[in-house]
Design an enzyme around this catalytic site. Sequence first.
Site, PDB file in Angstrom:
ATOM      1  N   GLU A 177       0.821  -1.225   0.000  1.00 40.73           N
ATOM      2  CA  GLU A 177       0.000   0.000   0.000  1.00 40.73           C
ATOM      3  C   GLU A 177       0.848   1.265   0.000  1.00 40.73           C
ATOM      4  O   GLU A 177       1.242   1.762   1.058  1.00 40.73           O
ATOM      5  CB  GLU A 177      -0.949   0.015   1.220  1.00 40.73           C
ATOM      6  CG  GLU A 177      -1.834   1.262   1.232  1.00 40.73           C
ATOM      7  CD  GLU A 177      -2.797   1.348   2.419  1.00 40.73           C
ATOM      8  OE1 GLU A 177      -2.752   0.477   3.309  1.00 40.73           O
ATOM      9  OE2 GLU A 177      -3.598   2.289   2.446  1.00 40.73           O
ATOM     10  N   LYS A 219      -2.550  -2.085  -3.046  1.00 40.81           N
ATOM     11  CA  LYS A 219      -3.615  -1.223  -2.503  1.00 40.81           C
ATOM     12  C   LYS A 219      -3.241   0.231  -2.771  1.00 40.81           C
ATOM     13  O   LYS A 219      -2.546   0.863  -1.968  1.00 40.81           O
ATOM     14  CB  LYS A 219      -3.767  -1.493  -0.999  1.00 40.81           C
ATOM     15  CG  LYS A 219      -4.778  -0.605  -0.289  1.00 40.81           C
ATOM     16  CD  LYS A 219      -5.170  -1.196   1.052  1.00 40.81           C
ATOM     17  CE  LYS A 219      -6.028  -0.256   1.860  1.00 40.81           C
ATOM     18  NZ  LYS A 219      -6.668  -0.897   3.011  1.00 40.81           N
TER      19      LYS A 219
HETATM   20  P1  13P Z   1      -9.358   3.999   4.060  1.00 44.31           P
HETATM   21  O1  13P Z   1     -10.224   3.242   3.070  1.00 44.31           O
HETATM   22  O2  13P Z   1     -10.141   4.654   5.147  1.00 44.31           O
HETATM   23  O3  13P Z   1      -8.369   4.895   3.366  1.00 44.31           O
HETATM   24  O4  13P Z   1      -8.515   2.922   4.858  1.00 44.31           O
HETATM   25  C1  13P Z   1      -7.888   1.964   4.164  1.00 44.31           C
HETATM   26  C2  13P Z   1      -6.638   1.627   4.848  1.00 44.31           C
HETATM   27  O5  13P Z   1      -6.468   0.521   5.287  1.00 44.31           O
HETATM   28  C3  13P Z   1      -5.616   2.672   4.969  1.00 44.31           C
HETATM   29  O6  13P Z   1      -4.404   2.087   5.312  1.00 44.31           O
END
Ligand code: 13P
Length: 335
Positions: A177, A219
Amino acid sequence: MDKALLEKNANKLVAPGRGILAADESTGTMSSRLKGVGVSPSEEARRSYRANLFSTPNCQSAVSGVILFDETIRQKMDDGAAVPDYLAENDILPGIKVDTGAKSLANFSDEKVTEGLDGLQERCAEYFAMGARFAKWRAVIAIGDGMPSQACISVNAHALARYAAICQEQGLVPIIEPEVLMDGAHDAARCYEVTAEILSATFSACEVQGVHIPGALLKPNMIIAGKACTQQISREEVAQLTLKCLGENVPSNLPGIVFLSGGQSDEDATAHLNIMNSIDSVPWELSYSYGRALQAAALQAWATGTPEDSQKAFSHRAQMNSLARYGNWSETLES
Ligand code: 13P
């Protein structure tokens, strides 16, 4: 590395109509979210809110996996079942956030580097033994004057790849991510440029470190103008630019992309995913790993209504996003 296990679980997480619930808010973040709706935060308050979410009837039709925080993976459901065991029994893969947070980057104090590599191998082995089958690590990239720096891109890409390699060695599917934040007045073109840069650096680092791409998930943020930008773009443009950026920077043998919501409204997050799943054929499954966009309504209902109201609100958002996996969502279904 058990490539077959990693590929099986990565594909399961992005199975048709299903996506991930990000419920891995740290203790501090979850406490402030509870406080924000007027609920006094405690370990029990965090447990009971989440246990109620996880036991939402039939949520597995839209939820393939749940990302947990260290506190939650050690907690129990109301009936005494261990949280990861309960999820697995209900055909939901338990996941775990393994980073220890984004810390100030030396020499670049307005930027952040995500920590948590020390001891990660041992922690992954423990989480796997507890039932976790995937993991998450979030890098935070801010856009601003002179930001992101080359240093910020390079250290975060390197750490994401190190994390991914260690997880895979321990049997956990890594969710990679790199989040480009929506904070600021930058336009969508700048978001595109920075997102391309961090994605390209991250997948280069993954290649150098031998990360098995068919056993990983990405992500990312979507391509969106900063919150304070006066030139916001349409939902269609968000979808098109996001697919273009991903197409240019993400390997085609990655099984799936699970977007973060990052502060978008619940409906925008659903609508953007829906358009992406209806306009183009891409090599990856396009799904969700939403935190706020799946939980905001459920959290509000937890504070003001009954536990069933909270489950209903969560179920509705999960079903809306499940439809968006096929491009079958429409605004009229919201009312
Ligand atoms: P959000 O969808 O609220 O951005 O959270 C996703 C997430 O896991 C952020 O690390």
